[in-house]
Design a protein around this motif. Sequence first.
Motif, PDB file in Angstrom:
ATOM      1  N   LYS A 133       0.820  -1.217   0.000  1.00  0.00           N
ATOM      2  CA  LYS A 133       0.000   0.000   0.000  1.00  0.00           C
ATOM      3  C   LYS A 133       0.852   1.264   0.000  1.00  0.00           C
ATOM      4  CE  LYS A 133      -4.151   1.859   0.270  1.00  0.00           C
ATOM      5  NZ  LYS A 133      -5.183   1.624  -0.763  1.00  0.00           N
ATOM      6  N   LYS A 139      -1.932  -1.735  -7.500  1.00  0.00           N
ATOM      7  CA  LYS A 139      -3.238  -1.453  -8.116  1.00  0.00           C
ATOM      8  C   LYS A 139      -3.885  -2.748  -8.593  1.00  0.00           C
ATOM      9  CE  LYS A 139      -2.730   3.104  -7.998  1.00  0.00           C
ATOM     10  NZ  LYS A 139      -1.375   3.172  -7.446  1.00  0.00           N
ATOM     11  N   PRO A 140      -5.216  -2.803  -8.618  1.00  0.00           N
ATOM     12  CA  PRO A 140      -5.899  -3.981  -9.162  1.00  0.00           C
ATOM     13  C   PRO A 140      -5.442  -4.267 -10.591  1.00  0.00           C
ATOM     14  CG  PRO A 140      -7.462  -2.554  -8.037  1.00  0.00           C
ATOM     15  CD  PRO A 140      -6.164  -1.787  -8.118  1.00  0.00           C
ATOM     16  N   GLY A 141      -5.265  -5.537 -10.900  1.00  0.00           N
ATOM     17  CA  GLY A 141      -4.845  -5.931 -12.229  1.00  0.00           C
ATOM     18  C   GLY A 141      -3.342  -6.065 -12.400  1.00  0.00           C
ATOM     19  N   GLU A 142      -2.549  -5.541 -11.462  1.00  0.00           N
ATOM     20  CA  GLU A 142      -1.106  -5.698 -11.535  1.00  0.00           C
ATOM     21  C   GLU A 142      -0.702  -7.107 -11.104  1.00  0.00           C
ATOM     22  OE1 GLU A 142       0.529  -1.158 -10.939  1.00  0.00           O
ATOM     23  OE2 GLU A 142       0.355  -2.425  -9.156  1.00  0.00           O
ATOM     24  N   THR A 143       0.514  -7.487 -11.460  1.00  0.00           N
ATOM     25  CA  THR A 143       1.038  -8.813 -11.122  1.00  0.00           C
ATOM     26  C   THR A 143       2.110  -8.686 -10.046  1.00  0.00           C
ATOM     27  OG1 THR A 143       0.588  -9.689 -13.336  1.00  0.00           O
ATOM     28  CG2 THR A 143       2.228 -10.864 -12.012  1.00  0.00           C
ATOM     29  N   ALA A 161      -2.344  -9.388  -1.495  1.00  0.00           N
ATOM     30  CA  ALA A 161      -2.282  -9.011  -2.904  1.00  0.00           C
ATOM     31  C   ALA A 161      -3.537  -9.470  -3.642  1.00  0.00           C
ATOM     32  CB  ALA A 161      -1.030  -9.589  -3.551  1.00  0.00           C
ATOM     33  N   LYS A 162      -4.005 -10.668  -3.326  1.00  0.00           N
ATOM     34  CA  LYS A 162      -5.256 -11.141  -3.947  1.00  0.00           C
ATOM     35  C   LYS A 162      -6.426 -10.251  -3.547  1.00  0.00           C
ATOM     36  CE  LYS A 162      -6.358 -14.088  -6.103  1.00  0.00           C
ATOM     37  NZ  LYS A 162      -6.560 -14.147  -7.578  1.00  0.00           N
ATOM     38  N   MET A 164      -6.331  -7.230  -2.837  1.00  0.00           N
ATOM     39  CA  MET A 164      -6.154  -5.927  -3.476  1.00  0.00           C
ATOM     40  C   MET A 164      -6.314  -6.003  -4.994  1.00  0.00           C
ATOM     41  SD  MET A 164      -2.990  -4.652  -1.027  1.00  0.00           S
ATOM     42  CE  MET A 164      -2.857  -2.973  -1.646  1.00  0.00           C
ATOM     43  N   GLY A 165      -6.666  -7.189  -5.501  1.00  0.00           N
ATOM     44  CA  GLY A 165      -6.993  -7.318  -6.920  1.00  0.00           C
ATOM     45  C   GLY A 165      -5.841  -7.661  -7.827  1.00  0.00           C
ATOM     46  N   ALA A 166      -4.728  -8.106  -7.272  1.00  0.00           N
ATOM     47  CA  ALA A 166      -3.555  -8.412  -8.095  1.00  0.00           C
ATOM     48  C   ALA A 166      -3.561  -9.871  -8.538  1.00  0.00           C
ATOM     49  CB  ALA A 166      -2.273  -8.117  -7.326  1.00  0.00           C
ATOM     50  N   ARG A 167      -2.798 -10.141  -9.587  1.00  0.00           N
ATOM     51  CA  ARG A 167      -2.482 -11.514  -9.989  1.00  0.00           C
ATOM     52  C   ARG A 167      -1.216 -11.896  -9.240  1.00  0.00           C
ATOM     53  NH1 ARG A 167       1.006 -13.107 -14.332  1.00  0.00           N
ATOM     54  NH2 ARG A 167       0.731 -15.309 -14.904  1.00  0.00           N
TER      55      ARG A 167
END
Length: 203
Positions: A133, A139-143, A161-162, A164-167
């Motif tokens: 953070k 950001k969502p969608g980042e890996t 991380a999951k 928060m929308g990450a891969r």
Amino acid sequence: MRAVVCRQFGDPEVLAVENIPAPRIGPRDVRISVQAAGVNFPDVLTVRNQYQHKPELPFVPGQELAGIVIETGSDVTEFEVGDRAVSRCRLGAFAEEAVCAADGRTVRLPDRVDFVTGAAFAATYGTAYHAFKRRASLKPGETVLVLGAAGGVGLAAVELAKLMGARVIAAASSPEKLEVCRRAGADELIDYTQQGCANRSGN
């Protein structure tokens, strides 16, 4: 009270359990009867005098705990005697009682969370959250690639991380550890004893 005391710097073998006076409480502190304490790598570094915060000898190590509030300072309104609480403290968690600041480092522990879980939560999840953070601005969608993903901070990083929308790509050293990472939500798994996954930090 009984406490683990460090009287000389070195490996954990220098520590000893002793009877010492209970710490004094200040107006903005709470006294907590320690029911469980987390043990983390910074505790080892502190005892070796290799951590960023260098205490004077002697001291009681331990940076996170869970327990029951048994006394409140004169200016404390956030807690009452009998409250269940978790706290991140600089020192003092490895004792029967600890005095902790009644600020954002000390929070109430929900009844549904046991003391052992509460004591092991703050350092791991706090470290991972701070990294994502405040440092990485994830950001969502980042890996995200998590090295050592089966450890305490690693699993916290996978889960956060999951959320928060990450891969999430989890790297660990055995199929058993990777299965733990998969159950924690990792999207991809790397066994870095079998596949190339170099840690090139500092390059």
